[in-house]
Design a protein around this motif. Structure first.
Motif, PDB file in Angstrom:
ATOM      1  N   THR A   1     -13.494  24.963   2.546  1.00  0.00           N
ATOM      2  CA  THR A   1     -13.092  25.994   1.587  1.00  0.00           C
ATOM      3  C   THR A   1     -11.744  25.691   0.955  1.00  0.00           C
ATOM      4  OG1 THR A   1     -12.112  27.279   3.392  1.00  0.00           O
ATOM      5  CG2 THR A   1     -14.412  27.761   2.801  1.00  0.00           C
ATOM      6  N   ALA A   2     -10.927  24.856   1.599  1.00  0.00           N
ATOM      7  CA  ALA A   2      -9.580  24.573   1.098  1.00  0.00           C
ATOM      8  C   ALA A   2      -9.644  23.574  -0.043  1.00  0.00           C
ATOM      9  CB  ALA A   2      -8.696  24.034   2.216  1.00  0.00           C
ATOM     10  N   LYS A   3      -8.778  23.782  -1.031  1.00  0.00           N
ATOM     11  CA  LYS A   3      -8.578  22.845  -2.128  1.00  0.00           C
ATOM     12  C   LYS A   3      -7.248  22.133  -1.916  1.00  0.00           C
ATOM     13  CE  LYS A   3     -12.138  23.998  -4.828  1.00  0.00           C
ATOM     14  NZ  LYS A   3     -13.133  23.079  -5.398  1.00  0.00           N
ATOM     15  N   VAL A   4      -7.201  20.849  -2.223  1.00  0.00           N
ATOM     16  CA  VAL A   4      -5.990  20.075  -1.977  1.00  0.00           C
ATOM     17  C   VAL A   4      -5.454  19.524  -3.290  1.00  0.00           C
ATOM     18  CG1 VAL A   4      -6.698  19.444   0.364  1.00  0.00           C
ATOM     19  CG2 VAL A   4      -7.259  17.939  -1.561  1.00  0.00           C
ATOM     20  N   SER A   5      -4.181  19.223  -3.283  1.00  0.00           N
ATOM     21  CA  SER A   5      -3.502  18.546  -4.394  1.00  0.00           C
ATOM     22  C   SER A   5      -2.326  17.791  -3.812  1.00  0.00           C
ATOM     23  CB  SER A   5      -3.035  19.541  -5.460  1.00  0.00           C
ATOM     24  OG  SER A   5      -2.096  20.445  -4.912  1.00  0.00           O
ATOM     25  N   PHE A   6      -2.036  16.638  -4.376  1.00  0.00           N
ATOM     26  CA  PHE A   6      -0.953  15.791  -3.897  1.00  0.00           C
ATOM     27  C   PHE A   6       0.238  15.927  -4.847  1.00  0.00           C
ATOM     28  CE2 PHE A   6      -4.820  13.833  -2.264  1.00  0.00           C
ATOM     29  CZ  PHE A   6      -4.499  13.671  -0.930  1.00  0.00           C
ATOM     30  N   ALA A   7       1.338  16.423  -4.306  1.00  0.00           N
ATOM     31  CA  ALA A   7       2.543  16.582  -5.129  1.00  0.00           C
ATOM     32  C   ALA A   7       3.184  15.241  -5.421  1.00  0.00           C
ATOM     33  CB  ALA A   7       3.540  17.508  -4.420  1.00  0.00           C
ATOM     34  N   HIS A   8       3.108  14.320  -4.478  1.00  0.00           N
ATOM     35  CA  HIS A   8       3.703  12.992  -4.655  1.00  0.00           C
ATOM     36  C   HIS A   8       2.609  11.992  -4.979  1.00  0.00           C
ATOM     37  CE1 HIS A   8       6.449   9.696  -4.271  1.00  0.00           C
ATOM     38  NE2 HIS A   8       5.828   9.193  -3.212  1.00  0.00           N
TER      39      HIS A   8
ATOM     40  N   GLY B   1       0.826  -1.202   0.000  1.00  0.00           N
ATOM     41  CA  GLY B   1       0.000   0.000   0.000  1.00  0.00           C
ATOM     42  C   GLY B   1       0.856   1.246   0.000  1.00  0.00           C
ATOM     43  N   VAL B   2       0.240   2.372  -0.259  1.00  0.00           N
ATOM     44  CA  VAL B   2       0.938   3.655  -0.275  1.00  0.00           C
ATOM     45  C   VAL B   2       0.112   4.660   0.502  1.00  0.00           C
ATOM     46  CG1 VAL B   2       2.080   3.225  -2.471  1.00  0.00           C
ATOM     47  CG2 VAL B   2      -0.142   4.333  -2.460  1.00  0.00           C
ATOM     48  N   ALA B   3       0.775   5.713   0.969  1.00  0.00           N
ATOM     49  CA  ALA B   3       0.118   6.796   1.682  1.00  0.00           C
ATOM     50  C   ALA B   3       0.797   8.105   1.299  1.00  0.00           C
ATOM     51  CB  ALA B   3       0.179   6.586   3.196  1.00  0.00           C
ATOM     52  N   VAL B   4       0.012   9.100   0.979  1.00  0.00           N
ATOM     53  CA  VAL B   4       0.518  10.424   0.619  1.00  0.00           C
ATOM     54  C   VAL B   4      -0.197  11.446   1.489  1.00  0.00           C
ATOM     55  CG1 VAL B   4       1.198   9.841  -1.726  1.00  0.00           C
ATOM     56  CG2 VAL B   4      -1.139  10.562  -1.276  1.00  0.00           C
ATOM     57  N   ARG B   5       0.488  12.546   1.768  1.00  0.00           N
ATOM     58  CA  ARG B   5      -0.071  13.566   2.658  1.00  0.00           C
ATOM     59  C   ARG B   5       0.066  14.937   2.032  1.00  0.00           C
ATOM     60  NH1 ARG B   5       2.509  14.877   8.516  1.00  0.00           N
ATOM     61  NH2 ARG B   5       4.013  15.870   7.129  1.00  0.00           N
TER      62      ARG B   5
END
Length: 542
Positions: free
Chosen positions: A248-255, A18-22
């Motif tokens: 209200t926050a928008k998120v994006s995963f760089a990794h 499995g993988v996990a990104v933050r």
């Protein structure tokens, strides 16, 4: 040799499952943080009660009780929140049971060590295989009292384990004890309270394939919109249809952002966890999902081109490249890291050292050999006594974090990992490889030699080297070979076994039976040189 333990066979390490990104939840409004705190505190209180119920059931817990716990939580939150809480409770109870077993085994090992040392005379020196007695009568008396203390602890832990009793603190036992030492921790009561509440909140939801964006409880769309299903008591706080609250926050995963986006677009399961860092005043979102097991290559394929042996140390990785025959080639490499400072700095140092190692191995197209280290029982004071410096050295080695990082990063680059038994690698490496590999322009360290030993064991070659045979002129000048049989070996002085078939050198008739009989050899000082003779006395008349 009789005193050495059996060495386990090397194996190819399987890839991660499995993988996990933050990522960080930036630009949260004050109302968003308030809603997250209210939801987390409510679900955290439900998780605490559920954990208490599970611990009270002990070993008698079954699937019916699990279903009953979920029904109770569903009425106070929702079915999906209840499922996440009960699953987290089960995992936490199982983790506590494993920790309890490890603590029990640690107590047993300490009791065995103290009992052995108390049975030896005071002041007796130990050997490499067994410790000796204690240094003084004062230390002997202190350890005898500690033995009784450990025996009482062992009896209590064994009784708890047999009864299925575990003790778990939601939020962490260390943080709980810090409440009584605020001055030493340089914290105020308000700061400690903020950390305690943040640690006990529950904002985690498992994913479900086939549902919209892979998670109905905490939903993150492919364009980064985050929303969560509010529990029934807080449904009046919803700002979106169907009892949902959109941040209200928008998120994006760089990794691994592309992998995550592909999963949510295909409505595949993704688990999310929202937590607060009260020290920095930030909120984070962690996404995790399972992946198909990486197909590991056979051990023979990993050995085909050679190996990179790696020795793990407290401040660096020592590596050396070996060919398929086990011969060191080129020069050793050293990949340093600094484990001082905060956890983020330490983690970055480990990742930087590993990526340099992996890139070096990828350039040569080689697999990596590393020790299968486990220091859970190596840091006790019963084992190493007053040697606190060595105990701190072992405790400071990032064994578990380095292992997890290396497995994950190597799988991404397609580099096989071969784990070997760590027994005697440092000792035999220094004994057989440190001096031969040292030149006038290269100083080989003990860690470099251990890397060679690790690589040779991964390749299936013996670590100990055969020295050159004795000179032909004087066989006693250079001594015996290192692989010669010990004096206690049975049949050491017997004849060599006669192997039928073609031989490189012919043996005359009747010679093989006398190969061990030194008197049958034509050597100076032996009776076979001139037969039996006796020195006549000198005549007195001369």
């Amino acid at each position: 040799m009789g005193g050495l333990r059996e060495v386990a066979a090397p194996f190819v390490v399987p890839g991660p499952s499995g993988v996990a990104v933050r990522t960080r939840l930036k630009d949260l409004a004050a109302g968003d943080e308030k809603v997250l705190c209210l939801v987390g505190d409510l679900l955290g209180s439900l998780a605490s009660r559920d954990l208490k119920t599970r611990c009270s059931a002990g070993l008698e817990h079954d699937s019916e009780q699990w279903a009953e716990r979920k029904r109770v939580l569903t009425g106070r939150s929702s079915s999906r929140w209840a499922g996440s809480i009960t699953k987290a409770t089960h995992d936490q109870w199982a983790l506590a049971r494993r920790g309890q077993l490890a603590h029990l085994q640690n107590l047993q090992a300490g009791i065995e060590t103290i009992t052995h040392r108390l049975s030896r005379p005071v002041g007796e020196k130990g050997t490499k295989r067994a410790p000796g007695g204690y240094r003084s009568r004062r230390e002997w008396h202190a350890k005898s009292r500690r033995l009784r203390l450990l025996e009482d602890r062992l009896e209590a832990v064994r009784a708890d384990r047999e009864a299925g009793i575990v003790r778990v603190v939601r939020g962490g036992k260390r943080l709980l004890n810090t409440r009584h030492h605020l001055q030493e921790a340089q914290l105020t009561e308000e700061q400690w309270r903020a950390r305690w509440q943040a640690g006990r909140r529950f904002l985690a939801a498992d994913g479900e394939s086939g549902k919209r964006f892979g998670n109905e409880t905490i939903r993150v769309t492919d364009d980064g919109e985050v929303s969560l299903k509010l529990p029934e008591p807080l449904a009046h706080l919803a700002n979106a249809p169907h009892g949902r609250y959109v941040l209200t926050a928008k998120v994006s995963f760089a990794h691994r952002g592309e992998q995550w986006r592909d999963r949510v677009a295909a409505n595949r399961a993704v688990a999310y966890r929202i937590h607060e860092d009260p020290v920095r005043g930030r909120w984070y979102l962690t996404a995790s999902w399972t992946i198909a097991p990486v197909q590991t290559v056979p051990l023979a394929t990993a050995r085909a081109s050679g190996m990179v042996g790696v020795d793990t140390n407290a401040d660096h990785l020592a590596a050396w490249r070996l060919d398929s025959h086990g011969n060191p080639t080129g020069h050793p490499k050293r990949f340093d890291y600094d484990l001082s400072g905060p956890a983020a700095h330490r983690d970055a140092q480990v990742r930087h050292a590993l990526i340099r190692l992996l890139h070096w191995a990828a350039r040569h197209g080689l697999a990596i050999a590393i020790e299968d280290l486990d220091f859970t029982a190596e840091t006790t004071r019963e084992k190493h006594g007053r040697n606190k410096k060595f105990r701190n050295l072992i405790s400071g080695m990032p064994v578990s974090k380095l292992r997890a990082r290396l497995v994950s990063m190597a799988a991404e680059l397609g580099i096989p990992l071969v784990a070997v038994d760590p027994a005697y690698t440092s000792r035999w490496g220094a004994q057989h490889w440190q001096k031969p590999l040292t030149t006038t322009t290269r100083k080989t360290t003990r860690h470099d030699a251990a890397a060679v030993a690790i690589g040779r064991r991964a390749l299936g070659h013996p670590i100990r080297r055969r020295t050159a045979p004795p000179p032909h002129d004087r066989s006693d000048r250079a001594g015996h070979r290192t692989v010669q049989a010990e004096p206690v070996a049975p049949g050491r002085e017997g004849n060599r076994p006669r192997i039928p078939g073609p031989r490189t050198r012919s043996v005359g008739a009747g010679r093989g039976a006398n190969a061990v009989d030194q008197n049958a050899q034509h050597r100076s000082g032996r009776s076979a040189e001139h037969g039996f003779w006796q020195q006549d006395s000198l005549p007195l008349s001369l």
